[in-house]
Design a protein around this motif. Sequence first.
Motif, PDB file in Angstrom:
ATOM      1  N   GLY A 167     103.931  67.199  72.773  1.00  0.00           N
ATOM      2  CA  GLY A 167     103.738  68.634  72.650  1.00  0.00           C
ATOM      3  C   GLY A 167     102.708  69.058  71.622  1.00  0.00           C
ATOM      4  N   ASP A 168     102.365  68.193  70.694  1.00  0.00           N
ATOM      5  CA  ASP A 168     101.366  68.528  69.676  1.00  0.00           C
ATOM      6  C   ASP A 168     100.569  67.280  69.317  1.00  0.00           C
ATOM      7  OD1 ASP A 168     100.060  70.298  67.931  1.00  0.00           O
ATOM      8  OD2 ASP A 168     101.343  69.748  66.249  1.00  0.00           O
ATOM      9  N   LEU A 169     100.332  66.430  70.309  1.00  0.00           N
ATOM     10  CA  LEU A 169      99.693  65.143  70.059  1.00  0.00           C
ATOM     11  C   LEU A 169      98.194  65.329  69.858  1.00  0.00           C
ATOM     12  CD1 LEU A 169     100.289  62.154  69.794  1.00  0.00           C
ATOM     13  CD2 LEU A 169     100.001  61.922  72.269  1.00  0.00           C
ATOM     14  N   SER A 170      97.696  64.749  68.790  1.00  0.00           N
ATOM     15  CA  SER A 170      96.280  64.833  68.465  1.00  0.00           C
ATOM     16  C   SER A 170      95.923  63.618  67.619  1.00  0.00           C
ATOM     17  CB  SER A 170      95.995  66.114  67.676  1.00  0.00           C
ATOM     18  OG  SER A 170      96.385  65.966  66.316  1.00  0.00           O
ATOM     19  N   PRO A 171      94.640  63.415  67.314  1.00  0.00           N
ATOM     20  CA  PRO A 171      94.256  62.288  66.460  1.00  0.00           C
ATOM     21  C   PRO A 171      94.890  62.342  65.073  1.00  0.00           C
ATOM     22  CG  PRO A 171      92.345  63.188  67.587  1.00  0.00           C
ATOM     23  CD  PRO A 171      93.460  64.134  67.840  1.00  0.00           C
ATOM     24  N   TYR A 172      95.446  63.489  64.708  1.00  0.00           N
ATOM     25  CA  TYR A 172      96.062  63.615  63.388  1.00  0.00           C
ATOM     26  C   TYR A 172      97.576  63.427  63.434  1.00  0.00           C
ATOM     27  CZ  TYR A 172      91.429  65.030  62.151  1.00  0.00           C
ATOM     28  OH  TYR A 172      90.073  65.018  61.966  1.00  0.00           O
ATOM     29  N   ASN A 173      98.110  63.138  64.599  1.00  0.00           N
ATOM     30  CA  ASN A 173      99.508  62.758  64.750  1.00  0.00           C
ATOM     31  C   ASN A 173      99.625  61.314  65.222  1.00  0.00           C
ATOM     32  OD1 ASN A 173     100.720  65.154  63.909  1.00  0.00           O
ATOM     33  ND2 ASN A 173     100.531  66.082  65.924  1.00  0.00           N
ATOM     34  N   VAL A 174      98.583  60.546  64.973  1.00  0.00           N
ATOM     35  CA  VAL A 174      98.563  59.114  65.301  1.00  0.00           C
ATOM     36  C   VAL A 174      98.084  58.366  64.060  1.00  0.00           C
ATOM     37  CG1 VAL A 174      97.549  57.305  66.735  1.00  0.00           C
ATOM     38  CG2 VAL A 174      98.091  59.540  67.747  1.00  0.00           C
ATOM     39  N   LEU A 175      98.868  57.397  63.615  1.00  0.00           N
ATOM     40  CA  LEU A 175      98.478  56.564  62.484  1.00  0.00           C
ATOM     41  C   LEU A 175      97.932  55.233  62.991  1.00  0.00           C
ATOM     42  CD1 LEU A 175     101.513  57.139  60.066  1.00  0.00           C
ATOM     43  CD2 LEU A 175      99.302  58.321  60.094  1.00  0.00           C
ATOM     44  N   VAL A 176      96.994  54.658  62.243  1.00  0.00           N
ATOM     45  CA  VAL A 176      96.391  53.385  62.629  1.00  0.00           C
ATOM     46  C   VAL A 176      97.012  52.280  61.783  1.00  0.00           C
ATOM     47  CG1 VAL A 176      94.264  52.076  62.879  1.00  0.00           C
ATOM     48  CG2 VAL A 176      94.255  54.553  63.270  1.00  0.00           C
ATOM     49  N   GLY A 177      97.979  51.584  62.376  1.00  0.00           N
ATOM     50  CA  GLY A 177      98.619  50.463  61.714  1.00  0.00           C
ATOM     51  C   GLY A 177      97.868  49.177  61.967  1.00  0.00           C
TER      52      GLY A 177
END
Length: 286
Positions: A167-177
């Motif tokens: 519902g609010d997915l963007s590059p700022y709601n994804v972390l790079v592990g």
Amino acid sequence: MKTPQQLQVLIDDGVIDEVLRPLKSGKEAAVYVVRSGGEVRCAKVYKDMAQRSFQQRVQYQEGRKVRGSREARAIGKASNYGRKQAEAAWKNTEVDALYQLRDAGVRVPEPFGYFHGVLVMELVTDAEGFSAARLGEVDLSAEQARQFHTVLVQQVKLMLCCGLIHGDLSPYNVLVGPDGPVVIDFPQVVSAGGNNAARTMLLRDMNNLTANLGRSAPELLDTWYGEEMWELFETGDLLPDTVLTGQFTPDERAVDLDSVRHAINDAREEALIRQQGREAAAEDDD
């Protein structure tokens, strides 16, 4: 740093040992790095309704299940009790989603419990053990962008198979592990089958990711994974192991393509400009 009152309660109860530092503060919550039982984790402290700036709550809440008929009636009437129940349901949503999605194999932080309005969960780190950067803050090669896109399409598909849309997915709601993307922030998660805006939100989520990653790998901008997923979901044919192609033939009579693909078109133009710049630079080098 002064320990926030909500976290002091957790220290007093023995849930966490100490607060190490603030991590981030957003529109719905503040996140802190904490130590718990010898492990470094994070604690998400949800802000009260009066403090939050997040809008369109009603749109996101449509289709969510509420525990008990009394609570549902109170929420519908917007009484004082109902507002308190709506607030509690809002805060519980992310907790419930994390446990459900984690069990389904979605790449989300591992939750360790919800205590007094605070969610304690895994701290996602990078390969060096520092707090992981957000996808929107990382420069990727074309190959990395393609790999991340494949992983994230799979995560969105698995979520949809659970009947949920971020519902609010963007590059700022994804972390790079160290092992790739991890999806975070689920308080606005919506019911795929019970929300009238579900399709729009799914396409927006997928378009946001594709637009970002398409800056590094422009060929991604010509894929239609969100539309393909939704069509399979509607017919009951979407499964966790369904192989997606990214190909889709839209019905232009029913879909406002200019609106739906706005983010993709903008990213495509930017990608072409960047590509032309790289080609011009290469010619100058020659």
